[in-house]
Write a protein that holds these residues in place. Structure first.
Motif, mmCIF file in Angstrom:
data_model
loop_
_atom_site.group_PDB
_atom_site.id
_atom_site.type_symbol
_atom_site.label_atom_id
_atom_site.label_comp_id
_atom_site.label_asym_id
_atom_site.label_seq_id
_atom_site.Cartn_x
_atom_site.Cartn_y
_atom_site.Cartn_z
ATOM 1 N N ILE A 95 15.993 0.568 1.456
ATOM 2 C CA ILE A 95 14.723 0.073 0.613
ATOM 3 C C ILE A 95 14.280 2.099 -0.233
ATOM 4 O O ILE A 95 14.332 3.325 0.589
ATOM 5 C CB ILE A 95 13.276 -0.202 0.844
ATOM 6 C CG1 ILE A 95 13.883 -1.760 2.049
ATOM 7 C CG2 ILE A 95 12.253 -0.497 0.490
ATOM 8 C CD1 ILE A 95 13.099 -2.012 2.849
ATOM 9 N N THR A 96 13.171 1.535 -1.183
ATOM 10 C CA THR A 96 13.597 2.968 -1.804
ATOM 11 C C THR A 96 11.978 2.667 -2.471
ATOM 12 O O THR A 96 11.990 1.846 -3.369
ATOM 13 C CB THR A 96 13.780 3.231 -2.666
ATOM 14 O OG1 THR A 96 15.790 3.432 -2.442
ATOM 15 C CG2 THR A 96 14.382 4.609 -3.302
ATOM 16 N N ILE A 97 11.276 3.244 -1.790
ATOM 17 C CA ILE A 97 9.594 3.489 -2.444
ATOM 18 C C ILE A 97 9.266 4.498 -3.333
ATOM 19 O O ILE A 97 9.624 5.665 -2.381
ATOM 20 C CB ILE A 97 8.570 3.164 -1.539
ATOM 21 C CG1 ILE A 97 8.929 1.505 -1.243
ATOM 22 C CG2 ILE A 97 7.350 2.889 -2.438
ATOM 23 C CD1 ILE A 97 7.857 1.100 0.172
ATOM 24 N N GLU A 98 9.214 4.702 -4.295
ATOM 25 C CA GLU A 98 7.968 5.342 -5.471
ATOM 26 C C GLU A 98 6.374 5.301 -5.329
ATOM 27 O O GLU A 98 5.920 3.845 -6.187
ATOM 28 C CB GLU A 98 8.545 5.945 -6.209
ATOM 29 C CG GLU A 98 10.011 6.591 -6.198
ATOM 30 C CD GLU A 98 10.791 6.946 -7.317
ATOM 31 O OE1 GLU A 98 10.159 7.160 -8.573
ATOM 32 O OE2 GLU A 98 12.286 7.315 -7.192
ATOM 33 N N ALA A 99 5.642 6.389 -5.008
ATOM 34 C CA ALA A 99 3.863 5.777 -5.352
ATOM 35 C C ALA A 99 3.535 6.912 -5.776
ATOM 36 O O ALA A 99 3.853 8.343 -5.736
ATOM 37 C CB ALA A 99 3.770 5.496 -4.180
ATOM 38 N N THR A 110 0.803 -1.325 0.201
ATOM 39 C CA THR A 110 -0.488 0.082 -0.033
ATOM 40 C C THR A 110 1.196 1.177 0.254
ATOM 41 O O THR A 110 0.552 2.676 -0.148
ATOM 42 C CB THR A 110 -0.735 0.213 1.163
ATOM 43 O OG1 THR A 110 0.228 -0.096 2.286
ATOM 44 C CG2 THR A 110 -1.840 -1.010 0.622
ATOM 45 N N SER A 111 2.374 1.257 -0.055
ATOM 46 C CA SER A 111 2.751 2.116 -0.030
ATOM 47 C C SER A 111 2.522 3.348 1.447
ATOM 48 O O SER A 111 3.183 4.817 0.917
ATOM 49 C CB SER A 111 2.896 3.455 -1.468
ATOM 50 O OG SER A 111 2.938 2.128 -2.820
ATOM 51 N N CYS A 112 2.761 2.659 2.336
ATOM 52 C CA CYS A 112 2.598 2.553 3.720
ATOM 53 C C CYS A 112 4.419 3.729 4.191
ATOM 54 O O CYS A 112 4.201 4.375 5.319
ATOM 55 C CB CYS A 112 2.024 1.981 4.761
ATOM 56 S SG CYS A 112 3.136 0.778 5.401
ATOM 57 N N MET A 113 5.796 2.812 3.585
ATOM 58 C CA MET A 113 6.582 3.112 3.835
ATOM 59 C C MET A 113 7.442 2.574 4.957
ATOM 60 O O MET A 113 8.095 3.692 5.042
ATOM 61 C CB MET A 113 6.372 5.024 3.563
ATOM 62 C CG MET A 113 5.600 5.559 2.482
ATOM 63 S SD MET A 113 7.481 5.223 1.246
ATOM 64 C CE MET A 113 8.700 6.248 1.379
ATOM 65 N N LEU A 114 6.652 2.007 5.653
ATOM 66 C CA LEU A 114 6.528 2.013 7.153
ATOM 67 C C LEU A 114 8.222 0.791 6.901
ATOM 68 O O LEU A 114 9.018 1.367 7.858
ATOM 69 C CB LEU A 114 5.840 0.731 7.886
ATOM 70 C CG LEU A 114 4.830 2.032 8.008
ATOM 71 C CD1 LEU A 114 4.205 0.119 8.879
ATOM 72 C CD2 LEU A 114 5.233 2.316 9.148
ATOM 73 N N CYS A 115 8.414 0.595 6.469
ATOM 74 C CA CYS A 115 9.298 -0.569 5.680
ATOM 75 C C CYS A 115 10.723 0.298 5.681
ATOM 76 O O CYS A 115 12.240 0.573 6.610
ATOM 77 C CB CYS A 115 9.207 -1.673 4.604
ATOM 78 S SG CYS A 115 9.063 -1.006 3.407
#
Length: 131
Positions: A28-32, A14-19
């Motif tokens: 870890i890199t997330i884009e949403a 869900t791209s919550c960014m907790l990780c």
């Protein structure tokens, strides 16, 4: 649990960014992006339409990762798993950053912490939250 890599079920993320926030190595890199949620219930008193985050990219730099498993433990939506699959070969010279496709390729041998199999790439999110 024996493991070789980390697997991602993209539909569950869900791209919550907790990780990202809890990772001690910041590997870890997330884009949403946000978009309107067509499945959200309509409320007569709402002033704006409900939105949801949509995962654009998810990457883990295994050159920095210390394999602590905190990202797997803190994920509330069961999107990350330990996998018995070997890490895929890097895309370039010395490159150990793996994106959504490479992490999802490890799902067939991934298991939850209770030993049950992880959902496969074509399965919808389980909808279960960790306790």
């Amino acid at each position: 649990m024996k493991h070789s890599t980390i697997a991602l079920h993209p539909a569950s993320c869900t791209s919550c960014m907790l990780c990202v926030r809890e990772c001690p190595d910041w590997c870890i890199t997330i884009e949403a992006h946000s978009e309107p949620d067509p499945d959200a219930p309509e409320y007569s008193n709402s002033r704006r339409q409900a939105t949801k985050n949509v995962l654009d990219s998810f990457a883990i730099d295994f050159g920095q990762c210390m394999w602590c498993g905190i990202c797997i433990d803190v994920c509330p939506f069961d999107a990350l798993f330990w996998s018995d699959s070997p890490m895929p070969a890097g895309q370039g010279r010395g490159e150990l950053i793996y994106g959504i496709d490479a992490l999802a390729a490890s799902l067939p041998s991934a298991r939850r912490s209770d030993g049950s199999p992880a959902p496969q790439i074509d399965e919808p999110p389980s909808g279960r939250r960790k306790k």
